[in-house]
Design a protein around this motif. Structure first.
Motif, mmCIF file in Angstrom:
data_model
loop_
_atom_site.group_PDB
_atom_site.id
_atom_site.type_symbol
_atom_site.label_atom_id
_atom_site.label_comp_id
_atom_site.label_asym_id
_atom_site.label_seq_id
_atom_site.Cartn_x
_atom_site.Cartn_y
_atom_site.Cartn_z
ATOM 1 N N LYS A 6 27.328 -4.225 -29.956
ATOM 2 C CA LYS A 6 26.715 -5.338 -29.159
ATOM 3 C C LYS A 6 26.116 -4.615 -27.886
ATOM 4 N N MET A 9 22.856 -2.681 -29.139
ATOM 5 C CA MET A 9 21.871 -3.999 -29.691
ATOM 6 C C MET A 9 21.010 -4.292 -28.429
ATOM 7 N N GLU A 10 21.939 -4.664 -27.309
ATOM 8 C CA GLU A 10 21.291 -5.188 -25.938
ATOM 9 C C GLU A 10 20.201 -4.022 -25.459
ATOM 10 N N SER A 13 14.916 -3.190 -26.911
ATOM 11 C CA SER A 13 13.903 -4.399 -26.409
ATOM 12 C C SER A 13 13.313 -5.024 -27.632
ATOM 13 N N VAL A 15 14.646 -7.017 -29.834
ATOM 14 C CA VAL A 15 15.806 -7.141 -30.910
ATOM 15 C C VAL A 15 16.027 -8.488 -31.188
ATOM 16 N N GLU A 16 15.723 -9.513 -30.125
ATOM 17 C CA GLU A 16 16.149 -10.900 -30.275
ATOM 18 C C GLU A 16 15.157 -11.654 -31.274
ATOM 19 N N ILE A 17 14.125 -11.026 -31.728
ATOM 20 C CA ILE A 17 13.310 -11.541 -32.843
ATOM 21 C C ILE A 17 13.723 -11.599 -34.181
ATOM 22 N N TYR A 18 14.469 -10.496 -34.447
ATOM 23 C CA TYR A 18 14.835 -10.282 -35.968
ATOM 24 C C TYR A 18 15.690 -11.355 -36.367
ATOM 25 N N PRO A 19 16.674 -11.986 -35.556
ATOM 26 C CA PRO A 19 17.555 -13.034 -36.180
ATOM 27 C C PRO A 19 16.744 -14.095 -36.517
ATOM 28 N N ILE A 20 15.556 -14.574 -35.572
ATOM 29 C CA ILE A 20 14.802 -15.652 -35.721
ATOM 30 C C ILE A 20 14.063 -15.514 -37.216
#
Length: 63
Positions: A6, A9-10, A13, A15-20
């Motif tokens: 965690k 991953m934070e 920069s 990284v939040e686009i990969y789950p989407i």
């Protein structure tokens, strides 16, 4: 272990686009599959479903 992942991953920069993107690919695949199943011709489904039952191969050995 999860705390390490965690925190790591934070720090990345963007990284939040990969789950989407993963969700969109998953959703798109199943929507296309759902559409194909309902638009497939009944004759094609019957032919494909009977393929394992046909015994036209001369090389089959019956035991």
């Amino acid at each position: 272990m999860l705390k390490f992942v965690k925190n790591y991953m934070e720090t990345i920069s963007g990284v939040e686009i990969y789950p989407i993107i993963s969700l969109l690919i998953f959703f798109t695949f199943f929507v296309i599959l759902f559409w194909w199943v309902f638009t497939a011709k009944k004759e094609y489904i019957n032919v494909v479903s009977n393929l394992p039952l046909e015994n036209n191969n001369q090389n089959d050995i019956l035991l």
